[in-house]
Design an enzyme around this catalytic site. Structure first.
Site, short mmCIF file in Angstrom:
data_model
loop_
_atom_site.label_atom_id
_atom_site.label_comp_id
_atom_site.label_asym_id
_atom_site.label_seq_id
_atom_site.Cartn_x
_atom_site.Cartn_y
_atom_site.Cartn_z
N SER A 46 0.64 -1.28 -0.13
CA SER A 46 0.00 -0.16 -0.04
C SER A 46 0.89 1.19 0.12
O SER A 46 0.58 2.46 -0.54
CB SER A 46 -1.10 0.04 1.24
N TYR A 47 2.11 1.19 0.60
CA TYR A 47 2.74 2.40 0.73
C TYR A 47 4.25 2.22 0.14
O TYR A 47 5.16 2.75 0.63
CB TYR A 47 2.99 2.97 2.17
N SER A 48 4.23 0.87 -0.50
CA SER A 48 5.64 0.85 -1.00
C SER A 48 5.87 -0.10 -2.04
O SER A 48 4.96 -0.77 -2.74
CB SER A 48 6.24 -0.30 0.27
N LYS B 268 13.03 -2.55 -0.07
CA LYS B 268 11.56 -1.60 0.02
C LYS B 268 11.80 -0.30 0.04
O LYS B 268 12.41 0.22 0.79
CB LYS B 268 11.00 -2.65 1.34
N ALA C 200 13.78 -12.73 -0.92
CA ALA C 200 12.98 -14.04 -0.44
C ALA C 200 12.57 -14.32 -2.04
O ALA C 200 11.36 -13.91 -2.61
CB ALA C 200 11.78 -13.78 0.26
N GLU D 28 5.65 -15.39 -2.23
CA GLU D 28 4.78 -15.87 -1.00
C GLU D 28 4.33 -17.29 -1.09
O GLU D 28 4.13 -17.94 -2.13
CB GLU D 28 3.59 -14.92 -1.17
N ASP E 175 0.09 -10.41 12.47
CA ASP E 175 -0.54 -10.52 11.24
C ASP E 175 0.08 -11.82 10.33
O ASP E 175 0.31 -11.61 9.38
CB ASP E 175 -0.31 -9.23 10.64
N ASP F 75 6.87 -8.48 7.12
CA ASP F 75 5.97 -7.47 6.99
C ASP F 75 5.62 -7.46 8.84
O ASP F 75 4.62 -7.92 9.41
CB ASP F 75 4.41 -8.18 6.85
N1 LIG Z 1 12.10 -9.46 0.94
C1 LIG Z 1 11.56 -9.76 0.18
N2 LIG Z 1 11.63 -10.50 -0.91
C2 LIG Z 1 11.08 -10.94 -1.95
N3 LIG Z 1 9.68 -10.29 -2.13
C3 LIG Z 1 9.40 -9.46 -1.12
C4 LIG Z 1 10.11 -9.30 -0.05
N4 LIG Z 1 9.33 -8.26 0.67
C5 LIG Z 1 8.09 -7.92 -0.04
N5 LIG Z 1 8.25 -8.75 -0.93
C6 LIG Z 1 7.16 -8.74 -2.02
O1 LIG Z 1 6.42 -7.53 -2.20
C7 LIG Z 1 5.16 -7.00 -2.04
C8 LIG Z 1 5.34 -6.02 -1.42
O2 LIG Z 1 5.42 -6.21 -0.16
P1 LIG Z 1 5.41 -5.02 1.18
O3 LIG Z 1 5.93 -5.49 2.29
O4 LIG Z 1 5.81 -3.89 0.71
O5 LIG Z 1 3.89 -4.58 1.13
P2 LIG Z 1 2.70 -5.58 1.73
O6 LIG Z 1 2.91 -5.96 3.09
O7 LIG Z 1 2.63 -6.86 1.05
O8 LIG Z 1 1.55 -4.76 1.34
P3 LIG Z 1 0.88 -3.86 2.62
O9 LIG Z 1 1.81 -3.07 2.93
O10 LIG Z 1 -0.45 -3.35 1.96
O11 LIG Z 1 0.62 -4.68 3.79
C9 LIG Z 1 4.65 -8.29 -1.43
O12 LIG Z 1 3.82 -9.01 -1.99
C10 LIG Z 1 5.81 -9.42 -1.19
O13 LIG Z 1 5.31 -10.67 -1.78
#
Ligand SMILES: Nc1ncnc2c1ncn2[C@@H]1O[C@H](COP(=O)(O)OP(=O)(O)OP(=O)(O)O)[C@@H](O)[C@H]1O
Ligand SMILES: O=C(O)[C@@H]1CCC(=O)N(CCc2ccc(Cl)cc2)[C@H]1c1ccccc1Cl
Length: 328
Positions: A44-46, A63, A115, A119, A158, A176
């Site tokens: 949402s913010y990233s 991020k 990662a 997911e 969460d 997260d």
């Molecule tokens: N360390 C990582 N390695 C690989 N992919 C990642 C990593 N962190 C996040 N992602 C992917 O990037 C996407 C965005 O992650 P991010 O944590 O920025 O937002 P989010 O937590 O998924 O969304 P929100 O902020 O709405 O909860 C996610 O769908 C995730 O699958």
């Protein structure tokens, strides 16, 4: 001056040394030190981008958070919680590690473990359900990571398959932490009323462990009944979510799911869920002892690790060395 012209920014690298002290190193990592690759995903913010450190060629996930958007959406608090929680968690194979943070005029940057597998939810959707061996492997690594988080006084709050990422060897990487809760038991047993702004800490410091009234509510399907009934999340709330995840890996759906959030909440507080036909009986026993309304009556981590469902799992370091079972 040099940093400014390079557009780099002061980055702070925090390590936790052997006796748990935090060493803060100021490193000059900045945007210019990385070559950015594909977009891994959007929040949402990233935006999360794959990136390679130009010097070490190590790959990361970076991020990127837009400052204006965060301020407008009043999410500055979550940014600090995510940073502080990730720094506190330091290094564990099951936690997405934070290496550096830096910023420039427009954005904040979190340099994280990549990662590459994405997911866990994605794999579950493609497979529909996991067999017992795969469920055992993934849920054991998730549990080991929950145990580590709780030992560091962190509640995730969460947990769900979307927040369980996988690395290139299909090992769990939980992410997260913006909505996590750091449980700081009082340092010294303070006298009543001399807590911050006159608050008084609970008599028994162990009670201080579980945070009371909270504004944050996790994702509907995985929210614990105690959070819905008396707005009190506790460590056992993460184990409720864990029970939901085990159920979902084996059956392909979360135990509590209704047409809307309100009806989902009703099912949770009423413990209204059913096992599909063919759900393995040993796993059923485990889930039934986790999806218990009273958090005090839920299995604790030690008991879960000793449950028959995890027979054959070697806990500790070895758990992270075994080869991931082929998804089937
Ligand atoms: N360390 C990582 N390695 C690989 N992919 C990642 C990593 N962190 C996040 N992602 C992917 O990037 C996407 C965005 O992650 P991010 O944590 O920025 O937002 P989010 O937590 O998924 O969304 P929100 O902020 O709405 O909860 C996610 O769908 C995730 O699958
Ligand atoms: O806590 C820190 O490590 C520094 C301290 C110095 C600093 O200015 N920041 C950024 C603070 C901040 C947080 C949110 C927004 Cl929207 C803007 C600035 C912090 C920061 C820098 C980079 C990435 C994240 C954060 Cl919180």
């Amino acid at each position: 001056e040099e940093w400014k012209e390079r557009g780099a920014a002061v980055g702070v690298q925090r390590e936790i040394d052997a006796n748990g002290n935090t060493i803060t190193r100021v490193v000059k990592k900045g945007v210019k030190d990385f070559s950015f690759g594909r977009t891994l995903g959007e929040g949402s913010y990233s935006t999360v981008l794959a990136a390679t450190d130009r010097t070490t060629l190590k790959e990361y996930a970076i991020k990127v958070l837009d400052k204006r958007h965060i301020i407008k959406e009043k999410k500055v608090k979550y940014v600090n919680i995510e940073k502080n929680t990730l720094n506190r968690l330091g290094e564990h194979p099951g936690v997405v590690r934070l290496y550096y943070t830096f910023q420039d005029e427009r954005s904040l940057y979190f340099v994280l473990d990549l990662a590459a597998g994405g997911e866990l939810l994605g794999f579950l959707k493609r497979m529909t359900t996991f067999d017992e061996e795969c469920t055992r492997y993934y849920s054991a690594q998730i549990l080991d990571t929950i145990e580590y988080m709780h030992s560091k006084g962190v509640m995730h709050r969460d947990l769900k398959p979307e927040n369980v990422l996988l690395d290139d060897q299909m090992r769990v990487k939980i992410t997260d932490f913006g909505t996590a809760k750091i449980l700081d038991p009082p340092k010294k047993p303070p006298q009543n009323g001399d807590g911050p702004n006159g608050m008084s800490y609970p008599e028994d410091p162990a009670k201080g462990d579980d945070s009371k009234a909270n504004s944050f509510v996790g994702t509907a399907e995985y929210v614990s009944p105690e959070l819905l009934t008396d707005k009190a999340a506790c460590k056992a709330s993460d184990l409720w979510a864990f029970g939901c995840i085990v159920f979902q890996l084996l059956s392909g759906r979360p135990p509590f799911k209704a047409a809307n959030e309100y009806q989902t909440f009703q099912k949770i507080v009423g413990l209204e869920y059913e096992f599909p036909k063919g759900f393995p009986p040993v796993a059923r026993d485990l889930v039934e002892r986790l999806l218990v309304l009273d958090p005090a009556k839920r299995l604790n981590i030690e008991h879960i690790k000793n449950h028959e469902f995890f027979d054959g799992i070697e806990w500790g370091r070895k758990l992270w060395k075994i080869k991931a079972p082929r998804l089937k």
